[in-house]
Motif scaffolding. Structure first.
Motif, PDB file in Angstrom:
ATOM      1  N   TYR A  60      -5.353  50.143   5.665  1.00 31.63           N
ATOM      2  CA  TYR A  60      -4.240  51.038   5.361  1.00 31.63           C
ATOM      3  C   TYR A  60      -4.175  52.233   6.304  1.00 31.63           C
ATOM      4  N   ARG A  61      -5.231  52.473   7.074  1.00 31.25           N
ATOM      5  CA  ARG A  61      -5.224  53.596   8.016  1.00 31.25           C
ATOM      6  C   ARG A  61      -4.789  53.200   9.418  1.00 31.25           C
ATOM      7  N   LEU A  62      -4.604  51.912   9.672  1.00 26.16           N
ATOM      8  CA  LEU A  62      -4.184  51.469  11.002  1.00 26.16           C
ATOM      9  C   LEU A  62      -2.829  52.073  11.354  1.00 26.16           C
ATOM     10  N   PRO A  63      -2.671  52.571  12.588  1.00 25.58           N
ATOM     11  CA  PRO A  63      -1.360  53.084  12.984  1.00 25.58           C
ATOM     12  C   PRO A  63      -0.389  51.930  13.235  1.00 25.58           C
ATOM     13  N   ILE A  64       0.834  52.125  12.805  1.00 20.34           N
ATOM     14  CA  ILE A  64       1.875  51.106  12.957  1.00 20.34           C
ATOM     15  C   ILE A  64       3.013  51.693  13.795  1.00 20.34           C
ATOM     16  N   TYR A  65       3.449  50.957  14.799  1.00 19.43           N
ATOM     17  CA  TYR A  65       4.610  51.351  15.596  1.00 19.43           C
ATOM     18  C   TYR A  65       5.624  50.226  15.495  1.00 19.43           C
ATOM     19  N   CYS A  66       6.742  50.487  14.878  1.00 19.75           N
ATOM     20  CA  CYS A  66       7.727  49.445  14.579  1.00 19.75           C
ATOM     21  C   CYS A  66       8.745  49.289  15.701  1.00 19.75           C
ATOM     22  N   THR A  67       8.959  48.049  16.095  1.00 23.42           N
ATOM     23  CA  THR A  67      10.013  47.705  17.048  1.00 23.42           C
ATOM     24  C   THR A  67      10.685  46.427  16.572  1.00 23.42           C
ATOM     25  N   TYR A  68      11.851  46.162  17.127  1.00 26.28           N
ATOM     26  CA  TYR A  68      12.576  44.938  16.829  1.00 26.28           C
ATOM     27  C   TYR A  68      12.443  44.018  18.033  1.00 26.28           C
ATOM     28  N   THR A  69      12.051  42.784  17.818  1.00 28.81           N
ATOM     29  CA  THR A  69      11.843  41.825  18.898  1.00 28.81           C
ATOM     30  C   THR A  69      13.088  40.987  19.120  1.00 28.81           C
ATOM     31  N   VAL A  70      13.534  40.931  20.371  1.00 32.43           N
ATOM     32  CA  VAL A  70      14.635  40.052  20.775  1.00 32.43           C
ATOM     33  C   VAL A  70      14.024  38.954  21.629  1.00 32.43           C
ATOM     34  N   ARG A  71      14.182  37.713  21.199  1.00 34.02           N
ATOM     35  CA  ARG A  71      13.642  36.565  21.927  1.00 34.02           C
ATOM     36  C   ARG A  71      14.629  36.101  22.997  1.00 34.02           C
ATOM     37  N   LYS A  72      14.116  35.440  24.013  1.00 31.13           N
ATOM     38  CA  LYS A  72      14.957  34.962  25.116  1.00 31.13           C
ATOM     39  C   LYS A  72      16.063  34.033  24.625  1.00 31.13           C
ATOM     40  N   ASN A  73      15.764  33.224  23.590  1.00 31.22           N
ATOM     41  CA  ASN A  73      16.794  32.296  23.105  1.00 31.22           C
ATOM     42  C   ASN A  73      17.879  33.018  22.293  1.00 31.22           C
ATOM     43  N   GLU A  74      17.747  34.322  22.084  1.00 31.21           N
ATOM     44  CA  GLU A  74      18.761  35.117  21.394  1.00 31.21           C
ATOM     45  C   GLU A  74      19.652  35.878  22.371  1.00 31.21           C
ATOM     46  N   THR A  75      19.485  35.618  23.667  1.00 34.20           N
ATOM     47  CA  THR A  75      20.271  36.322  24.669  1.00 34.20           C
ATOM     48  C   THR A  75      21.139  35.346  25.456  1.00 34.20           C
ATOM     49  N   VAL A  76      22.251  35.854  25.964  1.00 37.74           N
ATOM     50  CA  VAL A  76      23.134  35.102  26.842  1.00 37.74           C
ATOM     51  C   VAL A  76      23.428  36.002  28.032  1.00 37.74           C
ATOM     52  N   ASN A  77      23.082  35.563  29.226  1.00 35.68           N
ATOM     53  CA  ASN A  77      23.276  36.362  30.432  1.00 35.68           C
ATOM     54  C   ASN A  77      22.686  37.764  30.288  1.00 35.68           C
ATOM     55  N   ASN A  78      21.496  37.829  29.726  1.00 36.19           N
ATOM     56  CA  ASN A  78      20.755  39.069  29.510  1.00 36.19           C
ATOM     57  C   ASN A  78      21.383  39.998  28.478  1.00 36.19           C
ATOM     58  N   TYR A  79      22.305  39.508  27.672  1.00 34.56           N
ATOM     59  CA  TYR A  79      22.883  40.284  26.585  1.00 34.56           C
ATOM     60  C   TYR A  79      22.521  39.618  25.277  1.00 34.56           C
ATOM     61  N   ARG A  80      22.203  40.410  24.270  1.00 35.32           N
ATOM     62  CA  ARG A  80      21.865  39.856  22.962  1.00 35.32           C
ATOM     63  C   ARG A  80      23.149  39.371  22.289  1.00 35.32           C
ATOM     64  N   HIS A  81      23.085  38.199  21.676  1.00 34.78           N
ATOM     65  CA  HIS A  81      24.240  37.706  20.923  1.00 34.78           C
ATOM     66  C   HIS A  81      23.871  37.552  19.467  1.00 34.78           C
ATOM     67  N   CYS A  82      24.848  37.627  18.635  1.00 33.42           N
ATOM     68  CA  CYS A  82      24.631  37.526  17.184  1.00 33.42           C
ATOM     69  C   CYS A  82      25.145  36.197  16.683  1.00 33.42           C
ATOM     70  N   ASN A  83      24.371  35.568  15.832  1.00 32.75           N
ATOM     71  CA  ASN A  83      24.816  34.361  15.150  1.00 32.75           C
ATOM     72  C   ASN A  83      25.229  34.771  13.744  1.00 32.75           C
ATOM     73  N   LEU A  84      26.516  34.834  13.494  1.00 30.69           N
ATOM     74  CA  LEU A  84      27.018  35.300  12.201  1.00 30.69           C
ATOM     75  C   LEU A  84      26.810  34.297  11.100  1.00 30.69           C
ATOM     76  N   ASN A  85      26.369  33.076  11.425  1.00 31.96           N
ATOM     77  CA  ASN A  85      26.145  32.047  10.421  1.00 31.96           C
ATOM     78  C   ASN A  85      24.743  32.091   9.849  1.00 31.96           C
ATOM     79  N   GLN A  86      23.899  33.003  10.299  1.00 30.13           N
ATOM     80  CA  GLN A  86      22.521  33.087   9.791  1.00 30.13           C
ATOM     81  C   GLN A  86      22.470  33.795   8.475  1.00 30.13           C
TER      82      GLN A  86
END
Length: 86
Positions: A60-86
């Motif tokens: 419980y004392r471990l430091p946590i640094y939160c980030t959001y991960t974007v995977r390569k398969n979630e990008t198109v031409n280096n831009y993130r795209h959204c799948n609205l069907n998820q």
């Protein structure tokens, strides 16, 4: 999931000053225990509890640094795209 498919790590912050601090190399982290009981459904009672060789809440004392991960398969031409069907 392998780490070599990470395209970006994104950090969201409620204030621009926090991003300025990050860009200047200042990281602010909370201990894992901070996230156990956050109100409004934001808390994670198991944060840092599953660590090899440790008991539940043993970290419980471990430091946590939160980030959001974007995977390569979630990008198109280096831009993130959204799948609205998820």
């Amino acid at each position: 999931m392998p780490n070599n498919d990470i395209a970006y790590l994104l950090k969201f912050a409620p204030k621009e000053a926090y991003i300025d601090d990050l860009m200047n190399g200042r990281f602010y982290m909370n201990a894992a225990g901070y996230y156990h009981g956050l109100p409004g459904g934001q808390g994670d009672p198991l944060e840092a509890s599953v660590v090899t060789g440790a008991c539940i809440y043993g970290n419980y004392r471990l430091p946590i640094y939160c980030t959001y991960t974007v995977r390569k398969n979630e990008t198109v031409n280096n831009y993130r795209h959204c799948n609205l069907n998820q």
